[in-house]
Every structure is written in C-alpha cells, then in structure tokens.
Scaffold this motif. Structure first.
Motif, mmCIF file in Angstrom:
data_model
loop_
_atom_site.group_PDB
_atom_site.id
_atom_site.type_symbol
_atom_site.label_atom_id
_atom_site.label_comp_id
_atom_site.label_asym_id
_atom_site.label_seq_id
_atom_site.Cartn_x
_atom_site.Cartn_y
_atom_site.Cartn_z
ATOM 1 N N ILE A 1 0.854 -1.190 0.000
ATOM 2 C CA ILE A 1 0.000 0.000 0.000
ATOM 3 C C ILE A 1 0.887 1.236 0.000
ATOM 4 O O ILE A 1 1.854 1.324 0.773
ATOM 5 N N ASP A 2 0.544 2.189 -0.844
ATOM 6 C CA ASP A 2 1.363 3.394 -0.953
ATOM 7 C C ASP A 2 1.085 4.340 0.213
ATOM 8 O O ASP A 2 0.028 4.954 0.275
ATOM 9 N N VAL A 3 2.034 4.420 1.144
ATOM 10 C CA VAL A 3 1.944 5.417 2.209
ATOM 11 C C VAL A 3 3.112 6.396 2.077
ATOM 12 O O VAL A 3 3.519 7.031 3.040
ATOM 13 N N GLU A 4 3.620 6.486 0.888
ATOM 14 C CA GLU A 4 4.548 7.549 0.497
ATOM 15 C C GLU A 4 5.768 7.691 1.413
ATOM 16 O O GLU A 4 5.938 8.671 2.124
ATOM 17 N N GLY A 5 6.572 6.682 1.365
ATOM 18 C CA GLY A 5 7.817 6.718 2.121
ATOM 19 C C GLY A 5 7.718 6.126 3.505
ATOM 20 O O GLY A 5 8.651 6.227 4.299
ATOM 21 N N GLY A 6 6.581 5.479 3.810
ATOM 22 C CA GLY A 6 6.459 4.697 5.049
ATOM 23 C C GLY A 6 6.206 3.253 4.632
ATOM 24 O O GLY A 6 6.433 2.896 3.482
ATOM 25 N N GLN A 7 5.737 2.451 5.589
ATOM 26 C CA GLN A 7 5.372 1.084 5.198
ATOM 27 C C GLN A 7 3.964 0.726 5.636
ATOM 28 O O GLN A 7 3.524 1.099 6.733
ATOM 29 N N ALA A 8 3.260 0.004 4.799
ATOM 30 C CA ALA A 8 1.988 -0.650 5.121
ATOM 31 C C ALA A 8 1.834 -1.768 4.097
ATOM 32 O O ALA A 8 1.623 -1.501 2.921
ATOM 33 N N THR A 9 2.023 -3.003 4.548
ATOM 34 C CA THR A 9 1.979 -4.152 3.655
ATOM 35 C C THR A 9 1.015 -5.173 4.238
ATOM 36 O O THR A 9 1.206 -5.639 5.362
ATOM 37 N N LEU A 10 -0.020 -5.505 3.478
ATOM 38 C CA LEU A 10 -1.069 -6.403 3.970
ATOM 39 C C LEU A 10 -0.882 -7.797 3.377
ATOM 40 O O LEU A 10 -0.802 -7.951 2.160
ATOM 41 N N PHE A 11 -0.813 -8.779 4.260
ATOM 42 C CA PHE A 11 -0.711 -10.181 3.848
ATOM 43 C C PHE A 11 -2.035 -10.881 4.151
ATOM 44 O O PHE A 11 -2.575 -10.726 5.252
#
Ligand SMILES: [Zn+2]
Length: 354
Positions: free
Chosen positions: A33-43
C-alpha cells in the motif's frame, strides 16, 4: 463398451479432483500500500488470515488507504498487526487505523528505545490501542502463530537469529568486502531502525523477506560470515531504499528474483540502493510504489511503478495525491508468483521452482 465407459468415469473423476485441488490451493496475497515513504503491507494467507506490517504515517490519509486495500482483499478485521518499529512512518497510523478496522493481535519488538522524532508519542498511542488486543513480543527464531503461511522472525530488538534456517548456513564470500557503518553517529541510524522486527515469510517453496528498516550492520549479522537465510524469491527493499540499509553482501547473497521498494516520490530510493539491486545476481525486476524524483534514470521502467506523481510526504508538507495505486503479489506454494501494478493492470508471472 462397458470398459470404455468406466475409463471415462475414472478420468472424469480425476479431472474433477484436479480442478478442486487447483481451486483450493489459494495463493498468499500481498498488498503493498502506498503510504509515500512509510510502510503498510497487507498479507492474506491461503486460509484467509490477515497480517498487516506497519500502518504508515499518522492521520486519515494512510489509514483510509489501508482500509481500502483491506476491503479489496475481502478483509474486515486484521488478525495481526506487526509493527516493525515505532517511527512515525510505520507506527504513526495505529490510532487512526484502529478507529476504522478491528485489530486482534499485536506483534512488536518490545519497548521503544528512542527518544527522538516524536517516537515516544507514537509508542504511547500504540500502547493504548494494543491494550485492547493480545500482545506478542517477537523473538528471533519464533514463528508467529498465524495460519496458512509461515512468518518466521529473524530479527527483533537488535538481536538476530543465531542459527541458520533449516538447510541453510553456507559461508558467504561477499562478507570479505564488508565495511561497517557508524550507526551511532546519526539518531536516524540508531535505536528503533535497528530494532526492526524482520520476518521471512514462506508458503511452500515460495519465500520472501521483510526486514522493515533494519540497518546495514544488522543485515550483516544475518548473512555473515554464513548466510543464515539462504535464497529468496522476493525482497521487500529495506528502509524504503535508503542506503543505510540493503547491504550488498546481504542482497546479493539472498539472490531475490524480484524486489519491491516501498519508496515515496521524495523518500528512500537512494541511487546506491538502485545500483545494489540492479547488480544483484538473478534479479529479474524491481517494482516501485513510486517514481523516485531524485533517482531519474535509475527508476524501473514505467510499467513497474505504481504511482508516477510527485506524491506527498507528510514530513515535507507536499500536498497529498488523491488517487493512489498498489502493487499486489499472489504467491503460490510451488514458488511461482504474479506481481500486478494496479495503476495500469500490468502484471508479470514468475515461474515455479524446478
Ligand atoms: Zn521507515
């Protein structure tokens, strides 16, 4: 005639069983997921359990984007939230996210170890939310109790695994070139980044790694003098592509076939990291969440980039984009996987292991 008929019935039954098996062998789905220079990855595992790695920046923007991706994935609650560490681009969004979707289990590296950059505020806000669920402190060597795929912890709280993964542990000749970085000099290089919870995620023969913002010297410990992890299919480029992570001796020893970089338009995606990735033996493609404005010709071809705009990093006060796109990975137990860019529908299939 009778024999022909019974043969026909036999083959029909076999075909039927094969198609049932094909349908039940669901993939491991991963949404970057694009959080613009952070992380958010859904599995989302083949058994339908969900795990989100990190929550992006504070505020509605990233929480809304995560909820939109969860909806797309058919996820109405998060079974697990794994916070790699407590910096604002990873843990900042916890409060806003928890107001939008239930979260049951919380995985982290333990106590916050940094006083800079508002990190204690992020941590305290997180503790209030965490009190409503079950808490798991990740330890190197542990498997998370999620079903359907394996999430094996290899780093946490500045510790790394002491023993190799089964069948791994070969000497890594690339370690001879290792130059340590002075990680105590800069507060951004200290404390929380190197405390990141790092996981090796596997489904059958498919294997990927997500080390959060783990830093150079800790990466060294995972692959030097022996490569404790072995080779992988997919590398989530650590630290958004900043060059205080992605040690060449680690990336090249892991030999990923594909790398996915969660960079922003103006964050991460450092030129030395591009060079490390492009020279990595066996790397077929790099996919990016954003076009990197400072890296110019180093960027991947346009069809591999989810968001082409100027973006908006909250820290830099750049206006937010209204429509953002994600990168989706569908991985199968035979080691094959498909990567799709939601902006243009472009996808590429990567083959199974022989
Ligand atoms: Zn970060």
């Amino acid at each position: 005639m009778r024999r022909a008929l019974s043969l026909l019935i036999f083959f029909a039954a076999v075909l039927c069983r094969l198609s049932v098996r094909a349908q039940t062998a669901k993939p491991l789905n991963v949404y970057f997921i694009d959080v613009e220079g952070g992380q958010a990855t859904l599995f989302v595992t083949p058994t339908g359990e969900s795990l989100l790695v990190d929550t992006g920046w504070p505020g509605a923007r990233d929480a809304d984007r995560i909820v939109a991706a969860a909806k797309q994935a058919g996820v109405t609650k998060l079974d697990y939230l794994l916070l790699t560490h407590y910096h604002g681009d990873h843990a900042g969004g916890v409060k806003d996210l928890a107001a939008r979707i239930p979260i049951q289990n919380f995985v982290d590296h333990g106590e916050n170890v940094e006083q800079a950059l508002g990190t204690p505020d992020n941590y305290n806000a997180y503790l209030k939310v965490r009190a409503n669920g079950k808490h798991i402190v990740a330890k190197p060597g542990d498997d998370l109790p999620i079903g359907g795929a394996k999430f094996h912890v290899v780093s946490a709280a500045q510790e790394t695994i002491a023993k190799p993964l089964p069948g791994e542990g070969a000497p890594n000749p690339l370690c001879a070139q290792f130059q340590p970085k002075d990680e105590a000099k800069d507060p951004l290089l200290g404390g929380e980044n190197k405390s990141s919870v790092g996981v090796v995620i596997s489904l059958g023969k498919f294997r990927m790694v997500d080390f959060g913002d783990l830093t150079w010297n800790k990466e060294h410990d995972l692959v030097c003098p022996n490569n404790l992890i072995g080779t992988i299919d997919l590398y989530v480029v650590s630290h958004h592509g900043q060059d205080i992570s992605s040690l060449p001796a680690m990336v090249h020893a892991l030999r990923p076939r594909v790398a996915v970089m969660d960079n922003g338009a103006n964050k991460g995606a450092a030129v030395p990291t591009f060079i490390t990735l492009k020279s990595s033996p066996g790397l077929l493609d790099l996919w990016q969440l954003h076009y990197a404005t400072d890296a110019k010709e180093h960027n991947a071809p346009e069809q591999f980039i989810a968001n082409m705009g100027q973006g908006g990093t909250i820290m830099m006060g750049v206006p937010n984009e209204t429509t953002v796109y994600l990168i989706r990975v569908e991985a199968r137990a035979d080691g094959s996987f498909r990567v799709t860019n939601s902006r243009n529908g472009y996808y590429k299939d990567y083959s199974s292991h022989q």
